[in-house]
Motif scaffolding. Structure first.
Motif, mmCIF file in Angstrom:
data_model
loop_
_atom_site.group_PDB
_atom_site.id
_atom_site.type_symbol
_atom_site.label_atom_id
_atom_site.label_comp_id
_atom_site.label_asym_id
_atom_site.label_seq_id
_atom_site.Cartn_x
_atom_site.Cartn_y
_atom_site.Cartn_z
ATOM 1 N N TYR A 108 0.766 -1.061 0.055
ATOM 2 C CA TYR A 108 -0.024 0.011 -0.027
ATOM 3 C C TYR A 108 1.000 1.188 0.048
ATOM 4 C CZ TYR A 108 -3.180 3.493 2.136
ATOM 5 O OH TYR A 108 -3.741 4.873 2.415
ATOM 6 N N LYS B 154 0.766 5.666 -0.236
ATOM 7 C CA LYS B 154 -0.404 6.840 0.208
ATOM 8 C C LYS B 154 0.585 7.980 0.359
ATOM 9 C CE LYS B 154 -3.826 9.530 0.491
ATOM 10 N NZ LYS B 154 -3.017 10.950 0.123
ATOM 11 N N LYS C 54 -2.350 12.526 -3.284
ATOM 12 C CA LYS C 54 -2.439 11.512 -4.196
ATOM 13 C C LYS C 54 -3.223 10.472 -3.679
ATOM 14 C CE LYS C 54 0.674 13.339 -7.089
ATOM 15 N NZ LYS C 54 0.198 13.578 -8.587
ATOM 16 N N ASP C 55 -3.917 9.659 -4.553
ATOM 17 C CA ASP C 55 -5.026 8.859 -4.015
ATOM 18 C C ASP C 55 -4.032 7.616 -3.685
ATOM 19 O OD1 ASP C 55 -7.197 10.195 -4.583
ATOM 20 O OD2 ASP C 55 -7.417 9.281 -6.569
ATOM 21 N N THR D 259 -2.809 3.727 -3.530
ATOM 22 C CA THR D 259 -2.726 2.557 -4.475
ATOM 23 C C THR D 259 -2.215 1.383 -3.577
ATOM 24 O OG1 THR D 259 -0.447 2.936 -4.944
ATOM 25 C CG2 THR D 259 -1.923 4.144 -6.421
ATOM 26 N N THR D 260 -2.547 0.319 -4.435
ATOM 27 C CA THR D 260 -2.196 -1.004 -3.661
ATOM 28 C C THR D 260 -1.786 -1.992 -4.795
ATOM 29 O OG1 THR D 260 -3.930 -1.153 -2.019
ATOM 30 C CG2 THR D 260 -2.748 -2.931 -2.515
ATOM 31 N N THR D 261 -0.428 -2.494 -4.679
ATOM 32 C CA THR D 261 0.098 -3.596 -5.583
ATOM 33 C C THR D 261 -0.139 -4.997 -4.844
ATOM 34 O OG1 THR D 261 1.771 -2.078 -6.157
ATOM 35 C CG2 THR D 261 2.178 -4.260 -6.596
ATOM 36 N N PRO E 121 -0.946 -1.271 -9.667
ATOM 37 C CA PRO E 121 -2.172 -0.404 -9.772
ATOM 38 C C PRO E 121 -2.247 0.573 -10.918
ATOM 39 C CG PRO E 121 -0.935 0.297 -8.010
ATOM 40 C CD PRO E 121 -0.520 -1.088 -8.768
ATOM 41 N N GLU E 122 -0.940 0.916 -11.494
ATOM 42 C CA GLU E 122 -1.014 1.629 -12.921
ATOM 43 C C GLU E 122 -0.335 0.946 -13.796
ATOM 44 O OE1 GLU E 122 1.237 5.370 -11.569
ATOM 45 O OE2 GLU E 122 -0.032 5.863 -9.971
ATOM 46 N N ARG F 175 4.187 0.826 -8.427
ATOM 47 C CA ARG F 175 2.880 1.088 -8.748
ATOM 48 C C ARG F 175 2.759 0.612 -10.133
ATOM 49 N NH1 ARG F 175 4.683 5.824 -7.060
ATOM 50 N NH2 ARG F 175 4.133 6.815 -9.177
ATOM 51 N N ARG F 176 3.631 0.772 -11.175
ATOM 52 C CA ARG F 176 3.440 0.693 -12.604
ATOM 53 C C ARG F 176 4.448 -0.308 -13.257
ATOM 54 N NH1 ARG F 176 4.665 6.742 -14.251
ATOM 55 N NH2 ARG F 176 3.192 7.060 -12.591
#
Length: 249
Positions: free
Chosen positions: A103, A105, A109-110, A112-114, A126-127, A173-174
């Protein structure tokens, strides 16, 4: 007001521990690990960007036992509040730490969770456009420091020595990419706990990428805890955390 927003956005970006372009991940490597004992670590935080300076505090809550682990990282600055929060939790397997989810944060920014799905053998970013194959041994950006410390504890100073390199596959995230850490030197550093003997371990940013450099000082006499961390980007903007207190649990 404008300068305050600039400062917070810079610090939040630096604390991300890097956003890199997609890279092919190598096959996983099994290594012996010895997890550090559970502890709460407090740090003094300082950052620099184009002449601006910010000071605050950071905390890491590390728990390990019964085949599981949990790490929670937070950074705060007075008047602004919480800049970032990272959480990783999972189990321990033959590769070491085995994250279930990560997680993240960041300020304004919103979250995100991987997700590391070990039954489906996929990592959902998440991205990211599509799930990535999970081979085993992958870390996230909160767990990798503790995987490094766990490998160092098991290897000992005879093997975890200046000149040696240690590569881990890290999901964010990506993307999922290899992070190679090089043990640079033994160094005495000043902290809120006094002078500590450490080993400086560095990850240099990839050429042409957007990832940041990471410097980690591990203290063998303090269970190999990360007693100092520095994150630096391509423009040499930096954020530094130096331990002020360790409370073992």
């Amino acid at each position: 007001m404008r300068s305050t927003l600039l400062k917070t956005s810079v610090i939040a970006a630096l604390l991300t521990l890097g956003v890199a372009a997609q890279a092919a991940a190598p096959n996983p490597t099994r290594r012996s690990v010895e997890l550090p004992p559970s502890a709460d670590l407090a740090y003094d935080l300082a950052a620099q960007h184009r002449g601006f300076g910010l000071k605050g505090e950071a905390t890491i809550t590390w728990r390990a036992g019964d085949g599981k682990y949990d790490v929670d990282v937070e950074a705060r600055v007075p008047l602004i509040g919480k800049l970032t929060e990272y959480r990783s939790q999972g189990t321990v397997d033959s590769f070491g730490l085995a994250p279930a989810d990560y997680y993240e944060k960041r300020y304004r920014k919103d979250p995100t969770t991987t997700v590391f799905d070990r039954k489906a053998k996929t990592i959902t970013l998440p991205e990211g456009k599509e799930p990535v194959a999970l081979k085993g041994g992958e870390q996230d950006r909160a767990s990798v420091t503790w995987q490094l410390a766990s490998v160092a504890r098991a290897a000992g100073e005879a093997r975890f020595k200046p000149g040696s390199e240690w590569t881990f596959v890290v999901a964010g995230r990506r993307d999922v990419e290899p992070w190679t850490f090089k043990v640079v030197k033994r160094e005495k550093i000043q902290t809120g706990m006094g002078e500590l003997d450490t080993l400086l371990v560095t990850r240099e940013p990839r050429a042409g990428g957007r990832s940041e450099g990471v410097d980690i000082w591990l203290a063998p006499d303090q269970e190999w805890y990360p007693v100092k961390l520095r994150f630096r980007d391509d423009e040499r903007e930096t954020i530094e955390q130096t331990v002020s207190r360790i409370t073992r649990k």
